[in-house]
Enzyme design. Structure first.
Site, PDB file in Angstrom:
ATOM      1  N   TYR A  64      12.038   8.314   3.592  1.00  0.00           N
ATOM      2  CA  TYR A  64      10.806   7.656   3.153  1.00  0.00           C
ATOM      3  C   TYR A  64       9.773   7.609   4.275  1.00  0.00           C
ATOM      4  O   TYR A  64       8.591   7.902   4.057  1.00  0.00           O
ATOM      5  CB  TYR A  64      11.145   6.234   2.648  1.00  0.00           C
ATOM      6  CG  TYR A  64       9.915   5.372   2.489  1.00  0.00           C
ATOM      7  CD1 TYR A  64       9.051   5.562   1.415  1.00  0.00           C
ATOM      8  CD2 TYR A  64       9.607   4.368   3.411  1.00  0.00           C
ATOM      9  CE1 TYR A  64       7.899   4.783   1.267  1.00  0.00           C
ATOM     10  CE2 TYR A  64       8.476   3.586   3.273  1.00  0.00           C
ATOM     11  CZ  TYR A  64       7.621   3.804   2.201  1.00  0.00           C
ATOM     12  OH  TYR A  64       6.489   3.039   2.066  1.00  0.00           O
ATOM     13  N   TYR A 105      -1.172  -2.277  -6.096  1.00  0.00           N
ATOM     14  CA  TYR A 105      -0.366  -3.467  -5.784  1.00  0.00           C
ATOM     15  C   TYR A 105      -0.945  -4.736  -6.395  1.00  0.00           C
ATOM     16  O   TYR A 105      -1.226  -4.777  -7.586  1.00  0.00           O
ATOM     17  CB  TYR A 105      -0.236  -3.643  -4.262  1.00  0.00           C
ATOM     18  CG  TYR A 105       0.039  -2.395  -3.487  1.00  0.00           C
ATOM     19  CD1 TYR A 105       1.207  -1.670  -3.729  1.00  0.00           C
ATOM     20  CD2 TYR A 105      -0.829  -1.944  -2.517  1.00  0.00           C
ATOM     21  CE1 TYR A 105       1.476  -0.527  -2.995  1.00  0.00           C
ATOM     22  CE2 TYR A 105      -0.569  -0.806  -1.779  1.00  0.00           C
ATOM     23  CZ  TYR A 105       0.585  -0.094  -2.034  1.00  0.00           C
ATOM     24  OH  TYR A 105       0.850   1.024  -1.321  1.00  0.00           O
TER      25      TYR A 105
HETATM   26  N1  GLN Z   1       4.630   3.764   5.505  1.00  0.00           N
HETATM   27  C1  GLN Z   1       3.940   2.596   5.079  1.00  0.00           C
HETATM   28  C2  GLN Z   1       4.925   1.435   4.876  1.00  0.00           C
HETATM   29  O1  GLN Z   1       5.943   1.608   4.333  1.00  0.00           O
HETATM   30  C3  GLN Z   1       3.225   2.854   3.813  1.00  0.00           C
HETATM   31  C4  GLN Z   1       2.563   1.630   3.252  1.00  0.00           C
HETATM   32  C5  GLN Z   1       1.258   1.885   2.646  1.00  0.00           C
HETATM   33  O2  GLN Z   1       0.624   2.907   2.881  1.00  0.00           O
HETATM   34  N2  GLN Z   1       0.750   0.945   1.887  1.00  0.00           N
HETATM   35  O3  GLN Z   1       4.694   0.344   5.306  1.00  0.00           O
END
Ligand code: GLN
Length: 598
Positions: free
Chosen positions: A188, A240
């Site tokens: 991820y 979100y």
């Molecule tokens: N890599 C980031 C995280 O997991 C991605 C979060 C985002 O872009 N909102 O915190």
């Protein structure tokens, strides 16, 4: 020449010059970004990209990778396989919220980190390396170029990813993740560190807008059903805890990332990408939101905005009897058509047919309950599946009522699933052919047998009332002449050359309009005649008569008529009387047609 679209984009950007917010700092490497960078790109579904600012400057994709890895998980596991592990409910929570359903342990959706780590874990492959190679390949396919990982961002995030690490371990505890949670986390974090520029993002968004086909490379990346799913989840969860605000104010499926990128998708039209690293309280680019709101407003991009109500799909609707006067045929046939052609209907449809358009057409037909239907779809641009099904349903319903439907459709926009079988519908390239089919069908349905050649000749108004001796004389002067399709039989301006009785085939009589175009006046079928009208215009032919199929005529030439008049005056008397009667019949019909339609 400068495009007004480009100018317009520049003017919007000038007006949205927000300087609020701070760059993300929880990933130390991101804190290094120049906060005042800016880029905008708009990619159309036919592959044109407008850019502004630093559209070629790269940054890590971050959460904008989420819809794409979710898409890959769907392609790998199908709807069901993915749904077992991650839901599609908006959580109304921040992107990094540690939230899982209390019973199943499923994360609410694949756009927040918990769901995105889960989606990443569903990507197929031997080991983490090969699975990540697939992710990189996948994202590159959407961008249309080979992407790379920003190693600094990757290491920086991995060493400080305490919260995401906690989420991964918790997901493992609930058996949502399998294997080593550290490996899933690693996958991820690497996916988030893939380096893209604003142009790439716009093209990636345009691929979703284009139903899954990359608009520049034309490569199909994703099946339409999965595209719909991904866009739905972006629309409800992509922003979100600001998802409601976003869909209300901007109205496009979208995704943001903490490095400052935002993509938005207007299905069927464009993909949009903005880059500006200062973030608002939701971890979304503050200026990016401002620009998207502004563009959506000014350019009517809100999905719920209905620019044009679906108008009627039926452009015109009229009975066959309204086309029939432009034809000549034996009287007995004409009588049958006069009585029944009213119950055969032509429907001309136009525009893009979605459900509402097809419903519109079907309702018109159901109201009319015609015996024969000619559906003219030449002016239809596109027919949605539902509209095709509805129109085929109409055909089935008509057949149940012993009615039949023909289609005028040279482009085959409404394909016949039964083509080539005995259930096939009659298809025609032009309306005229369909009308001829319908007339023949009306005659057949109402008991008129196709008349044989001899009867046609015997019943012709010029011959049928002659005494048998007169008929013998006339017959001896008539000669059979043949023409092939497209051949000109009589030319406008030439001298009266005789009466032509059609035995087989058909002709059209045409004139030139003022701009030199050809106008068809009438189609003539077996049992009718042409040429004699020149007698009404000082012996000068005033139309051009052309065979439209192989043609056989019986000709009584001008010389023959003169000879009969000189040699057999009593026969000539009978003949001229019959000619006059027929001329009055034609004049009477023309008067009636004029009264009805003039
Ligand atoms: N890599 C980031 C995280 O997991 C991605 C979060 C985002 O872009 N909102 O915190």
């Amino acid at each position: 020449m400068r495009s007004p679209v480009q100018q317009y984009l520049e003017s919007i950007v000038e007006q949205c010059s927000g300087t609020e917010g701070e760059v993300a700092s929880y990933i130390p490497e991101l804190a290094q970004t120049d906060p005042d960078r800016f880029a905008l790109a708009l990619a159309t579904v036919d592959g044109h990209v407008y850019t502004l600012g630093e559209a070629e400057t790269c940054f890590s994709i971050q959460s904008i990778s989420k819809p794409f890895t979710y898409a890959l998980a769907l392609a790998d596991r199908g709807f069901q396989g993915v749904a077992e592990k991650v839901d599609v409910e908006p959580s109304g929570e921040a992107f990094n919220e540690i939230s899982l359903a209390s019973d199943t342990g499923r994360p609410p959706n694949p756009m927040i980190n918990a769901g995105a780590i889960t989606a990443a874990s569903l990507i197929a492959g031997e080991n983490t390396e090969s699975r990540f190679a697939r992710v990189l390949d996948w994202l590159s396919g959407f961008a249309g170029r080979d992407l790379e990982v920003d190693e600094k961002v990757y290491t920086s995030e991995l060493t400080t990813a305490h919260r995401n690490r906690a989420i991964a371990h918790m997901l493992r505890e609930f058996n949502i993740l399998h294997g080593d949670p550290e490996e899933q986390l690693d996958l991820y974090v690497r996916q988030c560190a893939v380096s893209v520029n604003t142009r790439d993002l716009a093209v990636m968004a345009a691929t979703l807008a284009n139903g899954g086909v990359q608009p520049v490379t034309q490569r199909r990346m994703l099946e339409p059903a999965y595209v719909e799913r991904v866009l739905s989840v972006m629309a409800t969860c992509g922003m979100y805890d600001a998802a409601g605000d976003w869909i209300s104010a901007v109205g496009m499926p979208a995704k943001s990332g903490v490095s400052g990128g935002i993509i938005a998708v207007l299905p069927g039209q464009v993909g949009l990408a903005v880059f500006s690293p200062r973030l608002d309280a939701h971890g979304t680019s503050a200026r990016g939101v401002q620009v998207c709101e502004r563009m959506s407003n000014d350019m009517d991009m809100h999905l719920m905005h209905v620019g044009r109500m679906s108008t009627t799909a039926v452009r015109s609707r009229y009975p066959l009897s309204q086309v029939s006067p432009r034809r000549s045929r034996p009287e007995a046939d004409q009588a049958v058509l006069d009585a029944h052609a009213e119950r055969s209907m032509v429907y001309e449809l136009h525009g893009d047919l979605l459900f509402a358009g097809a419903e519109n057409a079907v309702r018109a037909v159901v109201d009319d309950t015609p015996e024969l239907v000619i559906l003219d779809v030449r002016k239809v641009d596109d027919i949605a599946d539902v509209a095709q099904d509805t129109l085929r349903g109409l055909r089935a319903a008509l057949r149940e009522a012993d009615a039949e439907m023909a289609v005028v459709d040279p482009q085959r926009v409404l394909p016949d699933p039964d083509a080539g079988t005995d259930q096939a519908s009659p298809y025609f390239d032009d309306l005229d052919s369909a009308v001829r089919w319908a007339e023949a069908e009306v005659l057949r349905r109402h008991g008129r047998q196709p008349t044989d050649e001899q009867t046609l000749v015997n019943e012709h108004p010029l011959l049928r009332d002659l005494s048998s001796s007169a008929r013998r004389v006339v017959d001896s002067y008539m000669e059979e002449v043949h023409f092939s399709a497209d051949e000109v039989v009589l030319e406008v301006g030439e001298q009266f050359s005789g009466v032509h009785l059609i035995v087989e085939g058909a002709v059209i009589a045409t004139v030139q309009d003022r701009s030199g175009g050809t106008v068809r006046l009438v189609t003539m079928n077996p049992g009718t005649s042409f040429g004699e009208l020149a007698l009404g215009t000082d012996g000068v032919q005033d139309t051009t008569v052309r065979a439209i199929s192989d043609l056989a005529v019986l000709r009584l030439s001008a010389e023959a008529i003169e000879e009969i008049t000189a040699e057999h005056p009593l026969v000539a008397l009978q003949m001229w009387r019959a000619m006059a009667r027929d001329a009055y019949r034609v004049a009477e019909r023309a008067l009636r047609a004029g009264a009805t339609f003039g």
